[in-house]
Each structure stands twice: as structure tokens, then as C-alpha cells.
Motif scaffolding. Structure first.
Motif, mmCIF file in Angstrom:
data_model
loop_
_atom_site.group_PDB
_atom_site.id
_atom_site.type_symbol
_atom_site.label_atom_id
_atom_site.label_comp_id
_atom_site.label_asym_id
_atom_site.label_seq_id
_atom_site.Cartn_x
_atom_site.Cartn_y
_atom_site.Cartn_z
ATOM 1 N N ARG A 1 -15.500 -5.498 4.274
ATOM 2 C CA ARG A 1 -14.740 -6.449 4.192
ATOM 3 C C ARG A 1 -13.789 -7.277 4.797
ATOM 4 N NH1 ARG A 1 -17.046 -1.168 2.414
ATOM 5 N NH2 ARG A 1 -17.330 -0.962 0.578
ATOM 6 N N GLY B 1 -16.045 5.599 -5.266
ATOM 7 C CA GLY B 1 -16.881 3.899 -5.275
ATOM 8 C C GLY B 1 -17.006 3.409 -6.827
ATOM 9 N N ARG C 1 -14.488 0.626 -7.261
ATOM 10 C CA ARG C 1 -15.213 -0.700 -8.027
ATOM 11 C C ARG C 1 -15.345 -0.716 -8.954
ATOM 12 N NH1 ARG C 1 -18.692 1.719 -4.119
ATOM 13 N NH2 ARG C 1 -19.839 -0.001 -2.078
ATOM 14 N N VAL D 1 -24.594 2.676 -6.639
ATOM 15 C CA VAL D 1 -23.480 3.143 -5.511
ATOM 16 C C VAL D 1 -24.327 4.260 -4.879
ATOM 17 C CG1 VAL D 1 -21.533 3.724 -5.074
ATOM 18 C CG2 VAL D 1 -21.959 1.646 -6.912
ATOM 19 N N TYR E 1 -9.422 -0.088 -1.403
ATOM 20 C CA TYR E 1 -10.171 0.458 -0.673
ATOM 21 C C TYR E 1 -10.061 1.259 0.674
ATOM 22 C CZ TYR E 1 -14.717 -2.038 -2.415
ATOM 23 O OH TYR E 1 -15.687 -2.149 -3.539
#
Length: 264
Positions: free
Chosen positions: A22, A110, A114, A70, A148
């Protein structure tokens, strides 16, 4: 080292590994082997961390994130499993029983995070349209990376500080219909993500090679590596035909060496 400090340090390792793709530019820190080894280094048991990381890495090699799909978060699972093994002197095999449920929990988290970050993306787009670039920067870099970080730090901290039984209990609390629906949706998104990639990558002349690879894998049961090697060989052959053809068209002798002395 008390449990609280250990939990904080292991949680920060998770945040660091997550920020690899990231903020740091994909330096390959976001791998179960690397994360578990760092945990072993911090907790004073590098061999155990390395052994757990290697075991989890072997499992994660078969999990590929395609498009928006994912997969189970094996990095998260590997970090918690390594901490569990280092703190309790458990074997790598025993730690693997912890890695899988934690990875499944990471998969669920996740998907949720997201979805939240996708909403922030629209806020950033609106800010860019209005010329508010600092707001877009905060949404993209600060808010996204911060969410995150929370997604990784909290479950790792709680798993190490309270115990891995808490993680297993949370996974068991998820209704079966929800977990089944999420698993089905991730499989659909895998196909959808691959289709999106193909629309950007594939060209008309490459379509036959796509079907050749599919037929080799489907009807001859060849592995991905075998199909990839066949593709490399075909690419080399066709490149040879292409360059030989261009030399012949240009009327140039392929054996001609411009450095040779003229004998005349």
C-alpha cells in the motif's frame, strides 16, 4: 517480555507487512514467510518463526488474488500462528491449526474493509473534481492506509493478548449462511476479475493461445507451470520466425557480420 508488549509488537509487524503493497511499493514484505520470521525475531525465537512461516507460505502459494476476489489472508494467519508458536513453544504443525481460522477471519475482514475503502474512493473522486487535492490525499493515503492498519493490528493484538481461542470463537460465531455467501461471492468475483483482466490484456491474435492453454490444462491435466513453459517455448519459436522473416523481407543475410573485413 510481557504479553501486552508482545501483542503490540506483533501487531506492528502485521501493519508493516500490510503497508508493503500500500505504501512501500511492493517489497515482498507482505508474505507469510517474512512476517512470521519477523515475529520470531522480535519474540526471540527465529527458528520457530521461520518454520511456521515456511509452512504457511507453502499453503499460501496456492492462493492467488485475481481481480476483486479475496482469498484467506495467510499473512495475517502466519503472523498470529508464529506468535502462538513462539510464546507457547508449540510446533509448526500445531501452529498451522491456528493459521487457517485466523486467515479465514482475515478474509472476512478484508471484504468488509475493502467495501468501506471503496466508499472512500468516491469521496476522493469528488474531492478531485472540486479541486480539493489535500482531501483526496487524506482519503487515499491516510484514511485508506489507516483502515488497513486497524484491520491488521486489532485481530493480531487481540489474538496474542487474549488468546487464539478468541479468534476461533469469532470465526465460529459467523453464521453459516453468511460465510457460505461470502465464499460463493469470492469464487464469482475470481471469474469476474479474470474476465476484467482479459478484456484489458487479450488481443485478437492472442485468443487462440488462450484456448490452447485452457485445453492443455483441462484435457491433458497439465499443471500451470507446464502450460507456462509450453507458452515460453512457443513464444521463442514464433519470435524466431518473426525475426527470420523480417531479415528475409529486407534482403539481409542473417549470417552477415558487419565487423568482418572486406576481402576484396
Amino acid at each position: 517480555m510481557n504479553t501486552f508488549i508482545s501483542a503490540v509488537l506483533v501487531g506492528l509487524v502485521g501493519v508493516f507487512c500490510m503497508w508493503d503493497s500500500r505504501l512501500l511499493g511492493r517489497l515482498n514484505f507482505e508474505q507469510p514467510l517474512v512476517g512470521a520470521t519477523l515475529v520470531g525475531l522480535l519474540l526471540g525465537d527465529v527458528p520457530t518463526g521461520l518454520a511456521v512461516g515456511a509452512a504457511v507460505e507453502l499453503v499460501s502459494m496456492g492462493l492467488v488474488q485475481v481481480g476483486a476476489a479475496v482469498p484467506p489472508d495467510m499473512v495475517l494467519g502466519g503472523i498470529v500462528a508464529a506468535a502462538f508458536a513462539c510464546l507457547t513453544d508449540a510446533s509448526a504443525e500445531t501452529a498451522m491449526t491456528i493459521a487457517i481460522p485466523v486467515a479465514v477471519l482475515g478474509q472476512l475482514l478484508g471484504i468488509v474493509f475493502r467495501s468501506i475503502i471503496a466508499a472512500l474512493t468516491h469521496v476522493a473522486d469528488s474531492a478531485i473534481d472540486n479541486g480539493k487535492f489535500k482531501t483526496a490525499y487524506r482519503m487515499h493515503i491516510c484514511a485508506g492506509s489507516g483502515l488497513y492498519a486497524v484491520m491488521y493490528f486489532l485481530p493480531i493484538f487481540l489474538a496474542v493478548f487474549v488468546g487464539t481461542d478468541l479468534v476461533q470463537a469469532i470465526v465460529n460465531m459467523v453464521p453459516e449462511w453468511l460465510s457460505t455467501g461470502l465464499n460463493v461471492s469470492t469464487k464469482i468475483m475470481t471469474a469476474y476479475g479474470l474476465a476484467l483482466l482479459l478484456t484489458m490484456m487479450i488481443k485478437k491474435g492472442m485468443t487462440p493461445f488462450l484456448f490452447i492453454g485452457f485445453l492443455l490444462a483441462a484435457y491433458l491435466n497439465l499443471s500451470v507451470i507446464a502450460v507456462a513453459l509450453i507458452g515460453v517455448c512457443l513464444a521463442i519459436v514464433f519470435m524466431g520466425f518473426k525475426f527470420n522473416g523480417s531479415h528475409a523481407t529486407a534482403g539481409v543475410d542473417s549470417d552477415y557480420d558487419p565487423l568482418e573485413d572486406d576481402e576484396d
